[in-house]
Design an enzyme around this catalytic site. Structure first.
Site, short mmCIF file in Angstrom:
data_model
loop_
_atom_site.label_atom_id
_atom_site.label_comp_id
_atom_site.label_asym_id
_atom_site.label_seq_id
_atom_site.Cartn_x
_atom_site.Cartn_y
_atom_site.Cartn_z
N CYS A 64 -17.23 78.70 26.03
CA CYS A 64 -18.29 77.77 26.43
C CYS A 64 -19.60 78.47 26.74
CB CYS A 64 -17.83 76.96 27.64
SG CYS A 64 -19.09 75.81 28.26
N ARG A 67 -21.92 77.42 30.57
CA ARG A 67 -21.32 77.69 31.87
C ARG A 67 -22.29 77.91 33.03
NH1 ARG A 67 -17.26 82.41 30.58
NH2 ARG A 67 -18.29 82.54 28.55
N TRP A 234 -22.43 67.91 28.24
CA TRP A 234 -23.22 67.21 27.23
C TRP A 234 -23.16 68.04 25.97
CZ3 TRP A 234 -25.41 68.55 32.04
CH2 TRP A 234 -25.99 69.84 32.06
N GLU A 239 -23.25 71.37 17.56
CA GLU A 239 -21.86 70.89 17.48
C GLU A 239 -21.79 69.70 16.53
OE1 GLU A 239 -21.47 70.74 22.06
OE2 GLU A 239 -19.45 71.14 21.32
N1 ARG Z 1 -17.30 70.69 19.65
C1 ARG Z 1 -16.74 69.47 20.13
C2 ARG Z 1 -17.36 68.30 19.35
O1 ARG Z 1 -18.22 68.51 18.58
C3 ARG Z 1 -16.96 69.27 21.61
C4 ARG Z 1 -16.55 70.42 22.50
C5 ARG Z 1 -17.13 70.37 23.88
N2 ARG Z 1 -18.57 70.45 23.82
C6 ARG Z 1 -19.41 70.35 24.88
N3 ARG Z 1 -20.68 70.40 24.66
N4 ARG Z 1 -18.95 70.23 26.10
O2 ARG Z 1 -17.04 67.16 19.56
#
Ligand code: ARG
Length: 361
Positions: A64, A67, A234, A239
């Site tokens: 992560c 953090r 968030w 991602e």
């Molecule tokens: N990578 C995952 C997704 O695209 C989520 C993982 C957690 N990500 C976060 N920003 N807390 O759905």
């Protein structure tokens, strides 16, 4: 001394020290916990221990980059809930509280520990996610959800065969048949993706949900395992823009976007994928901002992670990390994370993968 005694002692020492408690209080608590373990085979965390343990687990999450905010996790204690219906209500509450009208709050809900009777499992990978279907005309929806979607269909959830169908919540207590529940639509915030310059972008009809709530990992605090402890932060834009909507094993949008951009895709060396990727990521960040939903770009996230590293150094703690996960998938070498090694050691408390409760076939 058993393994649980050992892990409890290790956790309580660290936790009580960081919370600034006296040596006396720490020793007394460890003594009480040892006795509780001897009598029952397990012990119950005080709320304060649960709360701080969940935060430490985030701090120790090597994959992560977010953090810096570990200390601001909201911990909802749901350990006393026994029925699927009550757990469902708590998950609804989690979604609502975490979404917070768009100003997302990092939140975890902790359900009963496995050993004390009730074993709770949430079958979903994330509380909110899109279904994936294998049809005769190819895959519809999120390919990553196919196995879970099939499990839902086996439980008599009605498939809808859309690109972005919200999956139901599937909750299992002990060895009972799991129960599924729909999430009320008005609780699920979604963002339609448009582009600040390309008018045509919204015609792609892309969207994504606001809050990623990982729900299939276990939380290990001081030798106690919480098998249902969904948590969220968030999104970081990449991602969604560089993985969920871009990977060819996910929504695979780069060829379509490149097409709309009139890019030459004869050869990889025109960098059509890279150019499409940048515009998709621009669109994701722009759209979330417009919609008033918390999101962070990968440059800002990396700067925040740098600050986290500095704060941890000041507190005399070593930052562990998994480099291959910490570097962003877009322009990684523009961030400091790319240029240094991280020690991928597993510290506890932490969040762990656990085996899936449904068929992967
Ligand atoms: N990578 C995952 C997704 O695209 C989520 C993982 C957690 N990500 C976060 N920003 N807390 O759905």
């Amino acid at each position: 001394m058993g393994l649980m005694h050992q892990e409890a002692q290790e956790f309580l020492s660290l936790c009580y020290e960081e919370l600034g408690k006296s040596e006396n209080e720490m020793e007394q608590r460890i003594k009480d916990v040892f006795q509780e373990i001897d009598e029952k085979g397990f012990y119950e965390h005080h709320f304060e221990e649960l709360e701080y343990g969940a935060k430490m687990a985030w701090r120790n999450s090597n994959r992560c980059i977010g953090r810096l905010f570990w200390d601001q996790l909201h911990v909802l204690d749901k350990r006393y809930l026994k029925t699927e219906e009550a757990i469902y209500q708590a998950l609804i509450e989690h979604i609502d509280f975490a979404t917070n009208g768009g100003k997302i709050r990092p939140t975890i809900s902790v359900f009963s520990q496995s050993i004390s009777g009730e074993t709770v499992r949430i079958w979903n990978h994330q509380l909110i996610r899109y279904a994936g279907y294998e049809t005769e005309d190819g895959i519809v929806g999120d390919p990553d959800s196919i196995a879970f979607t099939n499990a839902c269909i086996d439980l008599e959830w009605e498939p809808k065969y859309g690109q972005f169908d919200i999956l139901p919540l599937v909750i299992q207590v002990n060895d009972n048949e799991p129960k599924w529940f729909n999430i009320p639509e008005d609780l699920v915030y979604e963002v339609s993706i448009s582009h600040p310059e390309y008018e045509w972008f919204s015609a792609l009809n892309l969207k994504w949900y606001a809050v990623p709530i990982i729900s299939d990992m276990s939380l290990d605090i001081g030798g106690i395992l919480y098998s249902a402890a969904p948590f969220n932060g968030w999104y970081m834009g990449t991602e969604i823009g560089a993985r969920n909507l871009a990977d060819d094993s996910r929504y695979n949008m780069l060829p379509t976007i490149a097409d709309y951009m009139n890019l030459n895709n004869d050869r990889p060396s025109t960098l059509w994928k890279d150019r499409a990727l940048i515009e998709l990521n621009t669109a994701v960040l722009y759209s979330f901002k417009q919609a008033g939903i918390s999101i962070v770009d990968h440059h800002t996230a990396a700067q925040q992670f740098k600050k986290f590293e500095e704060k941890e150094a000041k507190a005399d703690r070593d930052v562990t990390g998994k480099w291959s996960w910490l570097i962003p998938p877009v322009s990684p070498a523009t961030t400091h994370v790319f240029h240094k090694p991280y020690r991928d050691a597993i510290e506890k408390p932490n969040y762990f993968y656990q085996s899936k409760p449904y068929s992967q076939g």
